[in-house]
Design an enzyme around this catalytic site. Structure first.
Site, PDB file in Angstrom:
ATOM      1  N   LEU A 271       0.859  -1.174   0.000  1.00 18.84           N
ATOM      2  CA  LEU A 271       0.000   0.000   0.000  1.00 18.84           C
ATOM      3  C   LEU A 271       0.898   1.227   0.000  1.00 18.84           C
ATOM      4  O   LEU A 271       1.985   1.212   0.573  1.00 18.84           O
ATOM      5  CB  LEU A 271      -0.903   0.021   1.239  1.00 18.84           C
ATOM      6  CG  LEU A 271      -1.945  -1.093   1.383  1.00 18.84           C
ATOM      7  CD1 LEU A 271      -2.677  -0.952   2.712  1.00 18.84           C
ATOM      8  CD2 LEU A 271      -2.932  -1.090   0.228  1.00 18.84           C
ATOM      9  N   ASP A 272       0.445   2.295  -0.623  1.00 15.79           N
ATOM     10  CA  ASP A 272       1.206   3.535  -0.593  1.00 15.79           C
ATOM     11  C   ASP A 272       1.359   4.021   0.849  1.00 15.79           C
ATOM     12  O   ASP A 272       0.558   3.675   1.724  1.00 15.79           O
ATOM     13  CB  ASP A 272       0.506   4.606  -1.425  1.00 15.79           C
ATOM     14  CG  ASP A 272       0.426   4.249  -2.895  1.00 15.79           C
ATOM     15  OD1 ASP A 272       1.286   3.480  -3.362  1.00 15.79           O
ATOM     16  OD2 ASP A 272      -0.507   4.723  -3.570  1.00 15.79           O
TER      17      ASP A 272
END
Length: 326
Positions: free
Chosen positions: A141-142
């Protein structure tokens, strides 16, 4: 000397038509993102990568339909230090970890974030992960995206999860607050690759990799919409790029051009919250997969991230106040 251990890596892959014309090392880097391109190049040069049962060179091209077989020794060096960083564990057994990632936590160490990452936290929580590629991390995930991630605890689980991701049978559902009003759900199918001039960004480009996103409307607010988003593919920044592509960027996503747009005449508290929201409004709320050891279908769901939940409550209050005034 840093300690290391070795694992035998075995993979069987097929080159899809969307990768036709690519160099072997670059294609492998896309098919096997859990390994660095440099490591893959070493395996190719050592003859540990066979294309249609023949050794190849790094620069050789593939044209689609080829079978690739890899059998290589992976030396895992203890180059990242364990750090006592709190983890919100949703599920844990001897094969898997499922984590609810907070905003601001980088997944992998990199030049700008050499430590203090999820990987460092995982090595502290489960030291055996040092023997796995990227400490068992199979997707990411960012930094400022919150929510569910799965991590493998064994090489067998790692291989199984990577295969599930490649076969698109891992179910990933997100909540996204976007700018603008959508009246119906839809599907975005647009290839994603590196932005041609801004290398820190991704973009919809003709020569990009296949990317498919599905979305449906959950709630409508003045000038904004809450979406349920599901990924069919898993490209870097996929939801952010696709939502911007259809002219509905995520609230708070300044990388992709979203500027705060408080609804005209809205309550000052809502306007202030929109102006100061510090990240893209994206949360991985649900994750489903096949357990790599038992074969059981498993699914997890977590509550909305607190900061995004608070913003949505302000929007709901605004809608309720508008109905009272009507």
């Amino acid at each position: 000397m840093k300690p290391f251990s070795t694992e035998t890596i075995r993979r069987s892959l097929r080159v899809e038509s969307d990768l036709a014309g690519g160099r072997l090392d670059r294609v492998l880097a896309q098919l096997l993102p859990e390994f660095s391109r440099g490591r893959l190049q070493q395996w190719i040069e050592a003859g540990q990568v066979l294309v249609d049962d023949r050794p190849c060179r790094v620069r050789d091209k593939v044209w689609g339909g080829e079978s690739i077989r890899i059998e290589a020794e992976l030396a895992v060096v203890d180059e990242h230090r364990p750090q006592a960083i709190a983890l919100d564990l949703v599920y844990e057994d001897e094969h898997l970890l499922v984590i609810d990632k907070p905003a601001g936590l980088v997944v992998h160490p990199a030049a700008g974030n050499p430590d203090g990452t999820l990987l460092n936290a995982l090595l502290h929580h489960a030291p055996e992960l040092a023997t796995l590629p990227r400490a068992g991390i199979v997707h990411r995930l960012d930094k400022d995206t919150t929510g569910l991630m799965v991590v493998a605890r064994t090489l067998q689980a790692h291989c199984a999860l990577v295969e599930q991701l490649q076969r698109r049978i891992v179910h990933r559902e997100y909540r996204a607050l976007v700018l603008g009003t959508l009246v119906a759900g839809g599907r975005v199918e647009a290839p994603i690759g590196r932005h041609p001039t801004q290398r820190v960004k991704m973009a919809v480009v003709g020569n990009g990799r296949e990317a498919i996103t599905h979305y449906r409307v959950l709630e409508s607010y003045p000038g904004h919409t809450l979406l349920a988003v599901e990924l069919e593919t898993g490209r870097t920044h996929q939801i952010r790029v696709h939502m911007t592509h259809i002219h509905h960027p995520l609230v708070g996503d300044t990388t992709y051009g979203a500027r705060p747009r408080p609804p005209r005449g809205c309550h000052p508290e809502l306007a202030a919250a929109l102006q100061s929201f510090p990240r893209q409004a994206l949360h991985a709320i649900r994750l489903g997969l096949i357990h790599p050891a038992t074969g059981a279908e498993m699914q997890w769901e977590v509550p909305m991230a607190p900061d995004l939940d608070a913003l949505l409550e302000l929007f709901r209050r605004e809608v309720a106040d508008g109905a009272d005034r009507a």
